[in-house]
Scaffold this motif. Structure first.
Motif, mmCIF file in Angstrom:
data_model
loop_
_atom_site.group_PDB
_atom_site.id
_atom_site.type_symbol
_atom_site.label_atom_id
_atom_site.label_comp_id
_atom_site.label_asym_id
_atom_site.label_seq_id
_atom_site.Cartn_x
_atom_site.Cartn_y
_atom_site.Cartn_z
ATOM 1 N N ARG A 231 7.458 1.839 3.540
ATOM 2 C CA ARG A 231 7.264 3.186 4.076
ATOM 3 C C ARG A 231 7.253 3.239 5.592
ATOM 4 N NH1 ARG A 231 4.919 6.131 -0.151
ATOM 5 N NH2 ARG A 231 5.855 5.344 -2.049
ATOM 6 N N THR A 232 7.016 2.110 6.259
ATOM 7 C CA THR A 232 6.950 2.081 7.717
ATOM 8 C C THR A 232 7.748 0.889 8.234
ATOM 9 O OG1 THR A 232 4.995 0.671 7.858
ATOM 10 C CG2 THR A 232 4.603 3.061 7.670
ATOM 11 N N VAL B 4 1.526 4.419 1.416
ATOM 12 C CA VAL B 4 1.271 5.225 2.601
ATOM 13 C C VAL B 4 2.438 6.183 2.773
ATOM 14 C CG1 VAL B 4 -0.090 3.423 3.731
ATOM 15 C CG2 VAL B 4 2.355 3.561 4.160
ATOM 16 N N ASP C 237 0.835 -1.204 0.000
ATOM 17 C CA ASP C 237 0.000 0.000 0.000
ATOM 18 C C ASP C 237 0.863 1.244 0.000
ATOM 19 O OD1 ASP C 237 -2.489 -1.419 2.189
ATOM 20 O OD2 ASP C 237 -2.357 -1.431 0.016
#
Length: 189
Positions: free
Chosen positions: A123-124, A41, A39
């Protein structure tokens, strides 16, 4: 490497992860690529204490002792993640910094054994750990019972927003007075 186009109804991001957890001086070993669609994000820079908590929870659930966060390894991981991001390239042996063994020695880090997980595009920290769990070589690196210390960093490519590079280094420090060359040197995933 050219990645295939992915069409989806919502925005997505591909992540590239290098594999190849091996013993010896394999920090510069090449491995297959794992391409995932994740995803899209916003990027959240890694918080090393949070990453340690998440990794240690995973290690505990796997029956493995926790890792201590090591400021020197955080610094080495941050330097390498920055170099990867600036180069826009994913490799365990980016010149002129070399492989993990070379980088740890240059930093004056005395270790008996060490390993490295790299990631690109996540991203995380949650996405990164989830991706590494799905990769057998990276998963082994996160759960390696020989390792007692860790450092982790993430850096976004300054020229390409969302192109994020991750570096996790795990190690077992060399006992005081132990001669160089005891045990395997570096493993990479």
């Amino acid at each position: 490497m050219t990645l295939p186009a992915v069409s989806r109804a919502r925005p997505t991001r591909r992540a590239l992860v290098l594999l190849g957890l091996t013993g010896g001086l394999a920090a510069c070993a090449r491995g297959p690529a794992l391409i995932e669609t994740i995803d899209d994000v916003p990027y959240v820079p890694v918080d090393p204490p949070k990453a340690a908590r998440l990794l240690n929870a995973y290690r505990s659930a796997s029956g493995v002792a926790p890792l201590d966060l090591d400021a020197d390894l955080v610094r080495v991981a941050a330097d390498y993640a920055r170099h990867l991001a600036e180069a826009g390239r994913m490799t365990h042996a980016l010149e002129p910094w070399g492989g993990l063994d070379t980088r740890l020695k240059a930093a004056g880090y005395a270790y008996a054994t060490a390993g490295e997980n790299l990631g690109q595009g996540y991203r995380t920290i949650e996405q990164t750990i989830a991706g590494w769990k799905r990769s057998p070589a990276h998963d082994r690196g996160m759960k390696d019972a020989d390792m007692t210390r860790m450092g982790i960093a993430s850096v976004e490519n300054p020229r390409r927003r969302g192109d994020v590079y991750w570096c996790l280094i795990v190690a077992a420090p060399r006992p005081v007075g132990a001669p160089r060359g005891t045990g395997p040197f570096a493993r990479s995933g």
